[in-house]
Design a protein around this motif. Structure first.
Motif, PDB file in Angstrom:
ATOM      1  N   ILE A  16       0.754  -0.719   0.272  1.00  0.00           N
ATOM      2  CA  ILE A  16       0.254   0.023   0.135  1.00  0.00           C
ATOM      3  C   ILE A  16       0.607   0.827  -0.171  1.00  0.00           C
ATOM      4  CG2 ILE A  16      -2.118   1.457   1.228  1.00  0.00           C
ATOM      5  CD1 ILE A  16      -3.126  -1.119  -0.173  1.00  0.00           C
ATOM      6  N   PHE A  17       2.256   1.057   0.462  1.00  0.00           N
ATOM      7  CA  PHE A  17       2.656   2.887   0.905  1.00  0.00           C
ATOM      8  C   PHE A  17       4.131   2.740   0.630  1.00  0.00           C
ATOM      9  CE2 PHE A  17      -0.029   2.553   5.013  1.00  0.00           C
ATOM     10  CZ  PHE A  17      -0.891   3.959   5.023  1.00  0.00           C
ATOM     11  N   GLY A  18       3.900   1.931  -0.616  1.00  0.00           N
ATOM     12  CA  GLY A  18       4.932   1.899  -1.800  1.00  0.00           C
ATOM     13  C   GLY A  18       4.750   2.278  -3.011  1.00  0.00           C
ATOM     14  N   ASN A  19       3.346   2.403  -3.040  1.00  0.00           N
ATOM     15  CA  ASN A  19       2.446   3.629  -3.719  1.00  0.00           C
ATOM     16  C   ASN A  19       2.663   5.044  -3.419  1.00  0.00           C
ATOM     17  OD1 ASN A  19       0.511   4.879  -4.985  1.00  0.00           O
ATOM     18  ND2 ASN A  19       0.069   2.811  -6.357  1.00  0.00           N
ATOM     19  N   LEU A  20       3.787   5.510  -4.093  1.00  0.00           N
ATOM     20  CA  LEU A  20       3.470   6.758  -3.310  1.00  0.00           C
ATOM     21  C   LEU A  20       2.721   7.960  -3.572  1.00  0.00           C
ATOM     22  CD1 LEU A  20       7.202   8.111  -5.227  1.00  0.00           C
ATOM     23  CD2 LEU A  20       6.801   7.023  -2.869  1.00  0.00           C
ATOM     24  N   GLU A  21       1.389   7.636  -4.814  1.00  0.00           N
ATOM     25  CA  GLU A  21       0.040   8.604  -4.438  1.00  0.00           C
ATOM     26  C   GLU A  21      -0.284   8.502  -3.676  1.00  0.00           C
ATOM     27  OE1 GLU A  21      -1.688  11.763  -5.161  1.00  0.00           O
ATOM     28  OE2 GLU A  21      -0.513  11.243  -5.671  1.00  0.00           O
ATOM     29  N   ILE A  22      -0.573   7.467  -3.030  1.00  0.00           N
ATOM     30  CA  ILE A  22      -1.296   6.965  -1.800  1.00  0.00           C
ATOM     31  C   ILE A  22      -0.176   7.170  -0.215  1.00  0.00           C
ATOM     32  CG2 ILE A  22      -2.030   4.560   0.326  1.00  0.00           C
ATOM     33  CD1 ILE A  22      -2.653   3.167  -2.520  1.00  0.00           C
ATOM     34  N   SER A  23       0.864   7.319  -0.716  1.00  0.00           N
ATOM     35  CA  SER A  23       1.979   7.971   0.750  1.00  0.00           C
ATOM     36  C   SER A  23       1.481   9.784   0.985  1.00  0.00           C
ATOM     37  CB  SER A  23       3.027   7.641   0.775  1.00  0.00           C
ATOM     38  OG  SER A  23       3.291   5.761   0.776  1.00  0.00           O
TER      39      SER A  23
END
Length: 232
Positions: A16-23
């Motif tokens: 999940i948090f490897g996705n920069l937009e979600i982070s």
């Protein structure tokens, strides 16, 4: 039946948090506003490596992000995910060790550089009991008297999902679905909570990477919950 994954919490967190937009969405929503407003989150980058003790990987997962303040100075965000269902009383000490490791790595890469970069430590907790342990390192020291010297200090930002209601905001749908699962994954009746997000998964299916994201969610539920619950 052996499900065959060592740490599904860690795998889901990093997916999940490897996705920069979600982070970016997470930090914008859950950091203290004075800090969030000073960060240039559009320049957020993920750094490689983990700083958690090897023996604690079953309890903690971590990700380090690099960005800059609007002043142009470097800033790092260290996100630590607490897997356990109960608060960690030793968290200030452990976080301090992890931060020192980050600075040591930075010193090896840039010897002699001063001052050290700013790091904001963030703890994401999804246990069922409220987080009541200290957030300041000084509060763990066995002394309270004023000795004319400041005690060693380190404060971390706590995101306690047990104290935050589900929002399920469509403008950050992927993030909110993930946080909802983190909140409820240990619930006795997970199906009741999961039913609330089913319409959102249908909506998510229409997005470009929606099916891949849905697969990640279902894999997490499958590995955490019993086979009987999964069949239901």
């Amino acid at each position: 039946m052996t499900k065959g994954i060592a740490n599904p919490h860690d795998a889901f967190f990093k997916s999940i948090f490897g996705n920069l937009e979600i982070s970016r969405q997470f930090f914008h929503a859950y950091l203290p506003q004075p800090l969030a407003q000073q960060l240039d989150l559009e320049r957020l980058q993920a750094e490689k490596g983990s700083f958690v003790d090897e023996r604690l990987h079953e309890r903690h997962s971590d990700l380090l992000f690099r960005t800059v303040l609007k002043s142009g100075k470097s800033a790092w965000l260290y996100l630590l995910f607490e897997h356990q269902s109960t608060p960690e009383p030793d968290m200030p000490f452990r976080l301090l060790r992890y931060l020192v490791r980050i600075w040591e790595q930075h010193r090896e890469q840039y010897p002699g550089e001063h001052p050290l970069p700013f790091i904001a430590p963030v703890v994401l907790y999804h246990g069922q009991l409220p987080w009541v342990t200290p957030r300041f390192f000084s509060e763990t020291l066995d002394i309270r008297a004023d000795l004319g010297i400041r005690p060693t200090e380190m404060e971390y930002i706590l995101v306690d999902l047990s104290a935050i209601p589900d929002q399920l905001l469509r403008e950050r749908l992927e993030l909110e679905i993930a946080l909802s699962l983190f909140r409820h994954i240990r619930d006795e009746n997970l199906l009741e909570s999961f039913t609330r997000i089913l319409p959102l998964l249908v909506e998510l299916r229409q997005r470009k990477t929606g099916l891949e994201y849905i697969e990640t969610i279902l894999r997490y539920v499958y590995y955490i919950r019993s086979n009987d619950e999964w069949d239901e």
